[in-house]
Design a protein around this motif. Sequence first.
Motif, PDB file in Angstrom:
ATOM      1  N   GLY A  31     -11.611 -11.008   0.890  1.00  0.00           N
ATOM      2  CA  GLY A  31     -11.279 -12.056   1.756  1.00  0.00           C
ATOM      3  C   GLY A  31     -12.346 -12.890   2.503  1.00  0.00           C
ATOM      4  N   GLU A  32     -13.502 -12.135   2.218  1.00  0.00           N
ATOM      5  CA  GLU A  32     -14.929 -12.841   2.787  1.00  0.00           C
ATOM      6  C   GLU A  32     -15.340 -14.031   1.877  1.00  0.00           C
ATOM      7  N   ILE A  33     -15.964 -14.926   2.652  1.00  0.00           N
ATOM      8  CA  ILE A  33     -16.680 -16.095   1.850  1.00  0.00           C
ATOM      9  C   ILE A  33     -17.823 -15.863   2.141  1.00  0.00           C
ATOM     10  N   PHE A  34     -18.797 -15.650   0.749  1.00  0.00           N
ATOM     11  CA  PHE A  34     -19.974 -15.099   0.750  1.00  0.00           C
ATOM     12  C   PHE A  34     -20.834 -15.938   0.064  1.00  0.00           C
ATOM     13  N   ALA A  35     -21.975 -16.732   0.753  1.00  0.00           N
ATOM     14  CA  ALA A  35     -22.984 -17.323   0.191  1.00  0.00           C
ATOM     15  C   ALA A  35     -24.331 -16.741  -0.329  1.00  0.00           C
ATOM     16  N   PHE A  36     -24.528 -17.232  -1.631  1.00  0.00           N
ATOM     17  CA  PHE A  36     -25.604 -16.370  -2.332  1.00  0.00           C
ATOM     18  C   PHE A  36     -26.703 -17.674  -2.332  1.00  0.00           C
ATOM     19  N   LEU A  37     -27.707 -17.615  -1.589  1.00  0.00           N
ATOM     20  CA  LEU A  37     -28.838 -18.506  -1.516  1.00  0.00           C
ATOM     21  C   LEU A  37     -30.217 -18.156  -2.183  1.00  0.00           C
ATOM     22  N   GLY A  38     -30.799 -19.076  -2.783  1.00  0.00           N
ATOM     23  CA  GLY A  38     -32.077 -18.833  -3.108  1.00  0.00           C
ATOM     24  C   GLY A  38     -32.909 -19.715  -3.973  1.00  0.00           C
ATOM     25  N   ASP A 198     -26.294 -26.810   4.488  1.00  0.00           N
ATOM     26  CA  ASP A 198     -25.371 -26.862   5.427  1.00  0.00           C
ATOM     27  C   ASP A 198     -23.899 -26.688   5.067  1.00  0.00           C
ATOM     28  N   GLU A 199     -23.760 -26.674   3.675  1.00  0.00           N
ATOM     29  CA  GLU A 199     -22.403 -25.974   3.106  1.00  0.00           C
ATOM     30  C   GLU A 199     -22.267 -24.678   3.546  1.00  0.00           C
ATOM     31  N   ALA A 200     -23.348 -23.961   3.137  1.00  0.00           N
ATOM     32  CA  ALA A 200     -23.372 -22.498   3.350  1.00  0.00           C
ATOM     33  C   ALA A 200     -23.355 -22.197   4.708  1.00  0.00           C
ATOM     34  N   GLU A 201     -23.973 -23.017   5.858  1.00  0.00           N
ATOM     35  CA  GLU A 201     -23.441 -22.704   7.150  1.00  0.00           C
ATOM     36  C   GLU A 201     -22.133 -23.012   7.721  1.00  0.00           C
ATOM     37  N   ASP A 202     -21.564 -24.102   7.010  1.00  0.00           N
ATOM     38  CA  ASP A 202     -20.232 -24.314   7.634  1.00  0.00           C
ATOM     39  C   ASP A 202     -18.935 -23.408   7.031  1.00  0.00           C
ATOM     40  N   LEU A 233     -30.077 -22.600   9.683  1.00  0.00           N
ATOM     41  CA  LEU A 233     -29.983 -21.637   8.588  1.00  0.00           C
ATOM     42  C   LEU A 233     -31.016 -22.232   7.746  1.00  0.00           C
ATOM     43  N   GLU A 234     -31.271 -23.660   7.604  1.00  0.00           N
ATOM     44  CA  GLU A 234     -32.208 -24.043   6.814  1.00  0.00           C
ATOM     45  C   GLU A 234     -33.731 -23.837   7.408  1.00  0.00           C
ATOM     46  N   GLU A 235     -34.061 -23.556   8.621  1.00  0.00           N
ATOM     47  CA  GLU A 235     -35.322 -23.190   9.039  1.00  0.00           C
ATOM     48  C   GLU A 235     -35.446 -21.618   8.523  1.00  0.00           C
ATOM     49  N   ALA A 236     -34.437 -21.073   8.956  1.00  0.00           N
ATOM     50  CA  ALA A 236     -34.215 -19.670   8.618  1.00  0.00           C
ATOM     51  C   ALA A 236     -34.811 -19.303   7.033  1.00  0.00           C
ATOM     52  N   TYR A 237     -33.928 -20.056   6.337  1.00  0.00           N
ATOM     53  CA  TYR A 237     -34.126 -20.053   4.727  1.00  0.00           C
ATOM     54  C   TYR A 237     -35.621 -20.340   4.498  1.00  0.00           C
ATOM     55  N   LEU A 238     -36.254 -21.400   4.967  1.00  0.00           N
ATOM     56  CA  LEU A 238     -37.599 -21.629   4.372  1.00  0.00           C
ATOM     57  C   LEU A 238     -38.365 -20.841   5.102  1.00  0.00           C
TER      58      LEU A 238
END
Lengths: 267, 248
Positions: A31-38, A198-202, A233-238
């Motif tokens: 049931g989780e919504i999980f984003a995989f970024l990179g 922003d999508e991942a954050e939302d 999130l963007e700052e964290a990601y960078l």
Amino acid sequence: MAKTVIAAKDVVKRFGEITAVDNISFEVKEGEIFAFLGPNGAGKSTTIKMLTTMLRPTSGELRLAGHDVTRERDSARKAFGIVFQDPSLDEELSAYENMELHAALYSIPSGEREKRVQDLLELVELWQRKDSMVKTFSGGMRRRLEIARGLLHEPRILFLDEPTLGLDTQTRNLMWAYVKRLSDEKGMTIFFTTHYLDEAEDVAERIAIIDNGQIVATGTTPELTKQTSTKTLEEAYLKLTGESIRDEAGNNDGLNFKMALRNNRLR
Amino acid sequence: MEIMYVLWLRQVRRYFRSGSRILGTIGQPLLLLLALGYGIGAIYKKAGAGNYLQFLVPGIITQTVLLSGIFWGLIILMDKRFGFLSELLVSPVSRTKILLGSAMGGATISVMQGVLVLLVSMLLGFRPYNWLLVIPAFGILIVVCVALACFGAGIASIVDDFQGFQGINNLLILPLFFLSSALYPLDSVPQALRIISSYNPVSYMVDALRYLLVNQTHFGLRKDLVVITLTTVAAISFAVNRFNRIQM
């Protein structure tokens, strides 16, 4: 406590000399919504390809809904639906025919097919256009049809690989609204990749960030910002993945990767 | 079985929806029939070799299904390039079933085109030597079309782009056609050409059809059938092997 539906344990994928995925482990709950970024070339696509049985891991274990993706491939395949990064519809067939074909591929009982196809096409607001050839559809309509198709066999997990690439803001919002609804109403697990933070954050309840084939952080947005002493999130990601552009390295890697692929039999 | 039927239906539906494809693959054989059948036919007759149109038609039917089969492979390549193959390959269906269902669709299209060329040839004056033998000829046409569709699918599995496929066309299809017994009788060509042609499976496909349709043969039907069977088995194995190795 929710069950684990996606489990990666010590997963490695090498293409010849190149290690695309370097010993990653993570779990996604039901049931989780999980984003995989990179960044580009970080190992996202390779990971999704391994999770969706298109590539076999060099070592490690991947389980979908309890099924080992290598040893119990067909059971694993029934457990997920996927919306690919690139369009994967047959443009010469109608929306309905694309759905019918998918129903046959997943052996959906013939008595249930018609209703399921209608329900889903209504959900993505394409029922009125069911007999139109897909080649007459806009990018947004195609995406919606792909989502409907990915859901037809009622998978427990839905993979979305950069699903909003090239879509306008209205369609993006609409698409995420569907996805959230599916997660809420059906308890479906959503695993997605995106370059739009922003999508991942939302949307995402939890996020994993992969860089150079390794997972560098996992957590909710507040956890990631706290961990990196940043605000967004963007700052964290960078901060986690660096500011440098990966394109050049990515392209070279891509070339080597493709050459390595040619020499590496999948299955 | 249902999935193979559905994949077959997909190919046939797509074919009937594309008028340009139907015309495109019929145009060339028609041109060859008219230009060669009538153009060279007169000289052929003068040389005392008989009716060239009768001789030519089995060759042109084979050329039609050769083109149709290999070009059908383009659909696999398009599926690969434009993503639909991903949908097929992550489904819980074996790749062999996916390949064979699709290839049967491709073969069906080729058979229809072969029959269409036969009908057009009849309008131009071609007559089978024995109407009853048209039935086994049809059977052989089906087998040949399966072999060629599989061959096309195997090639498409290896090639990554359309330019590569075009290269295969020039390097493979044209020599397979021109260096076979399709256009000229092998009895009267220079020995080198006869040897090359006798190593070309297409010669045997033409020869079998020619025997059944107009009662002329170079190799004899038995030898034709052996070569056609072996070629078909090899083409299916090649396609299954290559299709199973496709990486997305």
